[in-house]
Structures are given as C-alpha cells and as structure tokens.
Design a protein around this motif. Structure first.
Motif, short mmCIF file in Angstrom:
data_model
loop_
_atom_site.label_atom_id
_atom_site.label_comp_id
_atom_site.label_asym_id
_atom_site.label_seq_id
_atom_site.Cartn_x
_atom_site.Cartn_y
_atom_site.Cartn_z
N TYR A 17 0.86 -1.19 0.00
CA TYR A 17 0.00 0.00 0.00
C TYR A 17 0.89 1.24 0.00
O TYR A 17 1.78 1.37 0.84
CB TYR A 17 -0.90 0.04 1.24
N MET A 49 1.08 5.75 -0.67
CA MET A 49 0.49 7.03 -1.01
C MET A 49 1.50 7.79 -1.86
O MET A 49 2.71 7.74 -1.61
CB MET A 49 0.11 7.85 0.22
N LEU A 108 -3.66 6.75 -4.11
CA LEU A 108 -3.40 5.52 -3.38
C LEU A 108 -3.14 4.39 -4.37
O LEU A 108 -3.85 4.25 -5.37
CB LEU A 108 -4.58 5.17 -2.48
N THR A 114 -2.02 0.13 -4.66
CA THR A 114 -1.98 -1.10 -3.89
C THR A 114 -2.04 -2.31 -4.82
O THR A 114 -2.38 -2.19 -6.01
CB THR A 114 -3.18 -1.16 -2.91
N ILE A 134 -7.16 8.80 5.27
CA ILE A 134 -5.77 8.93 4.82
C ILE A 134 -5.56 10.34 4.28
O ILE A 134 -6.19 10.74 3.30
CB ILE A 134 -5.43 7.89 3.75
N TYR A 193 6.65 9.38 -2.92
CA TYR A 193 5.67 8.44 -2.36
C TYR A 193 6.28 7.75 -1.15
O TYR A 193 7.48 7.82 -0.91
CB TYR A 193 5.25 7.42 -3.42
N LEU A 203 2.04 3.18 3.13
CA LEU A 203 1.06 3.56 4.14
C LEU A 203 1.38 2.89 5.47
O LEU A 203 1.94 1.80 5.51
CB LEU A 203 -0.35 3.15 3.70
N GLU A 234 -3.19 3.89 8.70
CA GLU A 234 -3.80 4.42 7.48
C GLU A 234 -4.49 3.31 6.69
O GLU A 234 -5.61 3.50 6.19
CB GLU A 234 -2.72 5.08 6.63
#
Length: 230
Positions: A61, A63, A109, A111, A207, A218, A221, A225
């Motif tokens: 994950y 951000m 986001l 993932t 988040i 980046y 997470l 979060e």
C-alpha cells in the motif's frame, strides 16, 4: 530497481548488512553469485539469500503526491503514468485506487490488494474524498445549499450525493464528496456556473496526504492508514 534496495524491501537486512552478505557470497541472482549492490534487477529475476528465495511481500500500500502531467493508468502511449514514479519491483501487479485527472495533483493511493482497492473506489462504501479547488470566479452564496441537496450534472440521470463545502476565500474552497464520477468535482462546479482552475486532492477516507511528500514522491502507508479504510 537496485539489488540492494530490493533486498532491504523484501528482507529484514539493512543496506550495510546486504553489502556484507554480498561480500560473503551469500546472494545469488538467477543462480549466479553476485557482489555488486548496484545491479539492476527485473520482476523476472530470482534473488536468493543463502539459498532461500526472496520475494516481494504483499499486499503493498502506497500514497503518492501526484504532480501535474501524469495520468492514473498502468500504461499509456502518450503520457507518463503515476506508476512510472515508483521504484518498486513487480509494478505490473499494482492498482491505482481512485484516479485523478492529468492536471489534478495530490493524493493517489496505490496497492496490489484488490479488496482494499474496492473499498476505496466502490460507491457502496461511500469513502469520502476531500479536494482543494481554486475557481475562476467567486463562489455563489447559495453553493453550500445546492451541494447539500445534490446537483444534476450534465449527462447524468441522478443527482450527486450530498457534498460539504468549506470556504477558504471567495474563490478557494475545500470540497468533500463520497462519489467518484468522471471529472466529478469539475462538473459540480460547472453546474454551479463556475470553473475549476486548480484542483488538489488532500485526503481519501482517513488517509491524509503526507505534507512531507514533495510532488512525485511516495511512501508506504502505515498500518493505521491502511486500517482506516473499512
């Protein structure tokens, strides 16, 4: 990705410990002993530490602080994508959880957890998203009421779900919505007789974009979060 960075990501070794393992001939790449920490590896490569295969743990994950000029897609023939900004192995397995337009900046986001992605993007989960918007004209006085009632957007058959507005200046606002229609924020302000000149996503669910992340940067997470998305 560099060999030493990959090994630190998929094991508990630090960079200095990786160098010691390389020097001790404990690391092989596709069956061959390697000693150069700067070697670049691909997703197809097999890295082993003392005879034990190393692989990227999942799920992952991240951000990202998206800059302008990048699109939220896995690949594109005309424009760079947000995945181009990631220095990660097996990027082809990553998914973008909620997309932004090419000229919109802010929180994206990413993932490889499909169920978590669905919780972020599915309309049934009503995941709130907050945007900063700069408008071409001063916002109408009754904008809050119209947004709370829901707007009929061009080409739609149903009104938008209630949205909340925080005025920062006469033409600067924060808008929170719980949907993700195509170009929704821009279309909502167009329905109010205005035009968005700058758009930046600040948060998705619980988040919030890390203020220490510069555009194009980046980070993974945190567990808090990740678990904030229910």
């Amino acid at each position: 990705m560099r060999l030493d960075k990959y090994i630190t990501q998929v094991s508990e070794l630090s960079r200095s410990q990786v160098k010691k393992a390389l020097k001790a001939e404990l690391i092989t790449l596709n069956g061959e002993i390697v000693k150069d920490p700067a070697l670049h590896i691909s997703p197809e490569d097999l890295v082993e530490l003392d005879g034990e295969a190393l692989s990227q743990p999942g799920p992952r994950y991240f951000m990202l602080n998206k800059p302008q000029g990048y699109i939220c897609a896995t690949n594109d023939g005309e424009h760079p994508t947000v995945l181009d900004l990631l220095d990660e192995i097996n990027k082809d397995k990553l998914q973008i959880a909620g997309r932004l337009d090419i000229d919109t900046t802010g929180l994206v986001l990413i993932t490889d957890d499909g169920q978590w992605n669905h919780k972020v993007t599915s309309p049934r989960h009503h995941c709130p998203k907050t945007y900063y918007a700069c408008l071409a004209h001063d916002l109408a006085e009754n904008a809050e009421d119209k947004l709370a009632e829901g707007l009929m957007l061009d080409g739609e058959t149903k009104r938008t779900k209630p949205a909340t507005l925080e005025r920062l200046f006469t033409n600067e606002v924060k808008l929170t919505i719980s949907e993700g229609k195509y170009h929704q924020v821009k279309r909502m302000f167009a329905a109010l007789g205005n035009r968005v000149t700058e758009l930046h996503r600040e948060s998705v669910g619980g988040i919030v974009l890390d203020e220490d992340l510069e555009p194009s940067e980046y980070r993974p997470l945190t567990d808090t979060e990740i678990n904030s998305i229910q």
